[in-house]
Write an enzyme that holds these catalytic residues in place. Structure first.
Site, PDB file in Angstrom:
ATOM      1  N   CYS A  86     -16.398   1.444   0.680  1.00 50.55           N
ATOM      2  CA  CYS A  86     -15.204   0.631   0.976  1.00 50.55           C
ATOM      3  C   CYS A  86     -14.746   0.774   2.415  1.00 50.55           C
ATOM      4  O   CYS A  86     -14.030  -0.087   2.912  1.00 50.55           O
ATOM      5  CB  CYS A  86     -14.081   0.992   0.012  1.00 50.55           C
ATOM      6  SG  CYS A  86     -13.437   2.663   0.226  1.00 50.55           S
ATOM      7  N   HIS A 113      -7.294   0.943  -6.555  1.00 54.06           N
ATOM      8  CA  HIS A 113      -7.502   0.052  -5.396  1.00 54.06           C
ATOM      9  C   HIS A 113      -8.210  -1.218  -5.897  1.00 54.06           C
ATOM     10  O   HIS A 113      -9.360  -1.485  -5.559  1.00 54.06           O
ATOM     11  CB  HIS A 113      -8.358   0.785  -4.348  1.00 54.06           C
ATOM     12  CG  HIS A 113      -8.322   0.178  -2.984  1.00 54.06           C
ATOM     13  ND1 HIS A 113      -7.561  -0.932  -2.657  1.00 54.06           N
ATOM     14  CD2 HIS A 113      -8.986   0.514  -1.843  1.00 54.06           C
ATOM     15  CE1 HIS A 113      -7.745  -1.227  -1.380  1.00 54.06           C
ATOM     16  NE2 HIS A 113      -8.606  -0.382  -0.862  1.00 54.06           N
ATOM     17  N   ARG A 123       0.887  -1.179   0.000  1.00 52.55           N
ATOM     18  CA  ARG A 123       0.000   0.000   0.000  1.00 52.55           C
ATOM     19  C   ARG A 123       0.913   1.214   0.000  1.00 52.55           C
ATOM     20  O   ARG A 123       1.720   1.408   0.915  1.00 52.55           O
ATOM     21  CB  ARG A 123      -0.901   0.007   1.233  1.00 52.55           C
ATOM     22  CG  ARG A 123      -1.613   1.332   1.411  1.00 52.55           C
ATOM     23  CD  ARG A 123      -2.733   1.289   2.407  1.00 52.55           C
ATOM     24  NE  ARG A 123      -3.899   0.627   1.848  1.00 52.55           N
ATOM     25  CZ  ARG A 123      -5.140   0.723   2.341  1.00 52.55           C
ATOM     26  NH1 ARG A 123      -5.356   1.451   3.415  1.00 52.55           N
ATOM     27  NH2 ARG A 123      -6.136   0.098   1.779  1.00 52.55           N
ATOM     28  N   ARG A 149     -13.531  -8.625   1.693  1.00 52.38           N
ATOM     29  CA  ARG A 149     -12.120  -8.373   1.393  1.00 52.38           C
ATOM     30  C   ARG A 149     -11.310  -9.650   1.611  1.00 52.38           C
ATOM     31  O   ARG A 149     -10.385  -9.947   0.851  1.00 52.38           O
ATOM     32  CB  ARG A 149     -11.563  -7.231   2.270  1.00 52.38           C
ATOM     33  CG  ARG A 149     -12.140  -5.855   1.966  1.00 52.38           C
ATOM     34  CD  ARG A 149     -11.743  -5.342   0.592  1.00 52.38           C
ATOM     35  NE  ARG A 149     -10.298  -5.263   0.410  1.00 52.38           N
ATOM     36  CZ  ARG A 149      -9.529  -4.258   0.838  1.00 52.38           C
ATOM     37  NH1 ARG A 149     -10.063  -3.223   1.449  1.00 52.38           N
ATOM     38  NH2 ARG A 149      -8.223  -4.255   0.617  1.00 52.38           N
ATOM     39  N   ASP A 207     -17.423   7.017  -1.336  1.00 55.14           N
ATOM     40  CA  ASP A 207     -16.188   6.866  -0.558  1.00 55.14           C
ATOM     41  C   ASP A 207     -15.884   8.237   0.038  1.00 55.14           C
ATOM     42  O   ASP A 207     -16.535   9.238  -0.307  1.00 55.14           O
ATOM     43  CB  ASP A 207     -15.058   6.381  -1.499  1.00 55.14           C
ATOM     44  CG  ASP A 207     -13.736   6.122  -0.766  1.00 55.14           C
ATOM     45  OD1 ASP A 207     -13.742   5.988   0.475  1.00 55.14           O
ATOM     46  OD2 ASP A 207     -12.696   6.054  -1.447  1.00 55.14           O
ATOM     47  N   GLN A 260     -10.035  -3.869  -3.550  1.00 51.80           N
ATOM     48  CA  GLN A 260     -11.326  -3.401  -3.042  1.00 51.80           C
ATOM     49  C   GLN A 260     -12.426  -3.727  -4.044  1.00 51.80           C
ATOM     50  O   GLN A 260     -13.521  -4.159  -3.671  1.00 51.80           O
ATOM     51  CB  GLN A 260     -11.265  -1.885  -2.804  1.00 51.80           C
ATOM     52  CG  GLN A 260     -12.566  -1.307  -2.295  1.00 51.80           C
ATOM     53  CD  GLN A 260     -12.907  -1.826  -0.903  1.00 51.80           C
ATOM     54  OE1 GLN A 260     -12.097  -1.743   0.003  1.00 51.80           O
ATOM     55  NE2 GLN A 260     -14.101  -2.390  -0.722  1.00 51.80           N
TER      56      GLN A 260
HETATM   57  N1   CP Z   1     -11.178  -0.195   2.355  1.00 53.76           N
HETATM   58  C1   CP Z   1      -9.904  -0.264   2.762  1.00 53.76           C
HETATM   59  O1   CP Z   1      -8.981  -0.484   1.964  1.00 53.76           O
HETATM   60  O2   CP Z   1      -9.755  -0.086   4.102  1.00 53.76           O
HETATM   61  P1   CP Z   1      -8.387   0.116   4.893  1.00 53.76           P
HETATM   62  O3   CP Z   1      -7.867   1.470   4.528  1.00 53.76           O
HETATM   63  O4   CP Z   1      -8.784   0.025   6.338  1.00 53.76           O
HETATM   64  O5   CP Z   1      -7.430  -0.962   4.485  1.00 53.76           O
HETATM   65  N1  NVA Z   2     -10.074   6.602  -1.298  1.00 56.36           N
HETATM   66  C1  NVA Z   2      -9.668   6.199   0.023  1.00 56.36           C
HETATM   67  C2  NVA Z   2      -9.802   4.723   0.183  1.00 56.36           C
HETATM   68  C3  NVA Z   2      -9.446   4.205   1.537  1.00 56.36           C
HETATM   69  C4  NVA Z   2      -9.557   2.727   1.637  1.00 56.36           C
HETATM   70  C5  NVA Z   2      -8.248   6.634   0.280  1.00 56.36           C
HETATM   71  O1  NVA Z   2      -7.404   6.476  -0.607  1.00 56.36           O
HETATM   72  O2  NVA Z   2      -7.978   7.165   1.360  1.00 56.36           O
END
Ligand code: CP
Ligand code: NVA
Length: 308
Positions: free
Chosen positions: A265, A135, A108, A293, A226, A138
């Site tokens: 998400c 992502h 990540r 997930r 989101d 997701q």
């Molecule tokens: N939806 C998602 O990716 O959540 P986290 O940021 O908690 O991993």
């Molecule tokens: N769009 C959000 C998703 C978090 C899982 C972010 O990138 O913060």
């Protein structure tokens, strides 16, 4: 050549469909089992996943760890700040070293170019656990949630409200691969990535933009939103003010198809992009989506490691 999952197109539409089917089967086969008990066939016994985090996470971290346990393997977490990567060791050297020590890498990170570089230099599969651009994991979970609720993906009418961020970019990519429609309701200047839109349209997905939130959700079978401000994004008052009309509340949900499904998400910013009565209401599948997930990523891991 290892199978990387940097974006959904690395797998393609038919693999994506197979991932969803496999996730449904594995989920059913372990119903009511203790969550950490391995699946009967333990297909990744002895395999280890390294997870690199350069941004916060709850779901991605726990679901990948649990996915590896359920597949019979294990996972280890590398918080970037406490690794040499955080002190400037190159991405390429990190990729070379981890490839000698573990069977797959999930990262990540912020800059999408970083995961592409990692994938280029790693000999083991590299999986995208979120970048500023996309992502994909997701969206595998979201598609699983949609399909297990009885919807068919080709021809699906889905609405996205709010910011044109990493999550909607992957959703748009999925629309191209699985041939459905995404209607995006959001303010001018906050559109998703143009490259994702162009490729999805070329692949046969429909991507429609409107500034009218009601028009975006009209007749939609699935309504998705989101956070208005993603991790690492410079938000500010102007950004948040521009998003206000796109809040998913009961009035907006009532313009969607009857019994439309609501997805998020998570993490949610209650009272901003969604109200409590929607996310906690009967149309919300956000908690199934979160659980999924695990099931979706098991399929991603199996595919990446050549077992699907
Ligand atoms: N939806 C998602 O990716 O959540 P986290 O940021 O908690 O991993
Ligand atoms: N769009 C959000 C998703 C978090 C899982 C972010 O990138 O913060």
């Amino acid at each position: 050549m290892s199978r990387d999952f940097v974006d959904l197109s690395d797998a393609g539409g038919s693999v994506l469909a197979a991932m969803i089917d496999d996730a449904i089967d594995r989920k059913a086969a372990r119903k009511d089992w203790p969550k950490g008990k391995p699946d009967a066939d333990a297909p990744l016994a002895g395999h280890v996943l390294a997870m690199i985090f350069e941004k916060n996470s709850t779901r991605t971290r726990v679901s990948f760890d649990m996915a590896m346990r359920q597949l019979g393997g294990s996972a280890l977490i590398l918080e970037s700040g406490s690794t040499q990567l955080g002190r400037g060791e190159t991405v390429a050297d990190t990729a070379r070293v981890l490839s000698r020590m573990v069977d797959a890498i999930m990262i990540r990170t912020d800059d999408h170019a970083k995961i592409e570089e990692l994938a280029r230099h790693a000999d083991v599969p590299v999986i995208n656990g979120l970048t500023d651009l996309s992502h994909p994991c997701q969206i595998v979970a979201d598609l699983l949630t949609i399909v297990e609720s009885g919807f068919s993906l080709p021809g699906l009418q889905l609405a996205w409200l709010g910011d044109g961020n990493n999550v909607v970019n992957s959703l748009i990519e999925a629309a191209g691969l699985m041939k459905f429609t995404v209607r995006i309701g959001g303010p001018l200047g906050y559109e998703p990535d143009a490259g994702f839109v162009e490729r999805a349209r070329a692949a046969g997905g429909e991507v429609i933009f409107t500034q009218d939130p009601v028009e975006a959700v009209r007749g939609a079978q699935v309504v998705v939103t989101d956070t208005w401000v993603s991790m690492g994004q410079v938000g500010g008052d102007v950004h948040v003010a521009a998003m206000q009309p796109y809040q998913v509340n009961p009035a907006l949900m009532s313009a969607a198809a009857e019994d439309a499904m609501f997805l998020h998400c998570l993490p949610a910013h209650r009272g901003e992009e969604v109200t409590d009565d929607v996310i906690d209401g009967p149309q919300s599948a956000a908690w199934d989506e979160a659980e999924n997930r695990i099931h979706a990523q098991k399929s991603v891991l199996l595919w990446a490691l050549g077992k699907l």
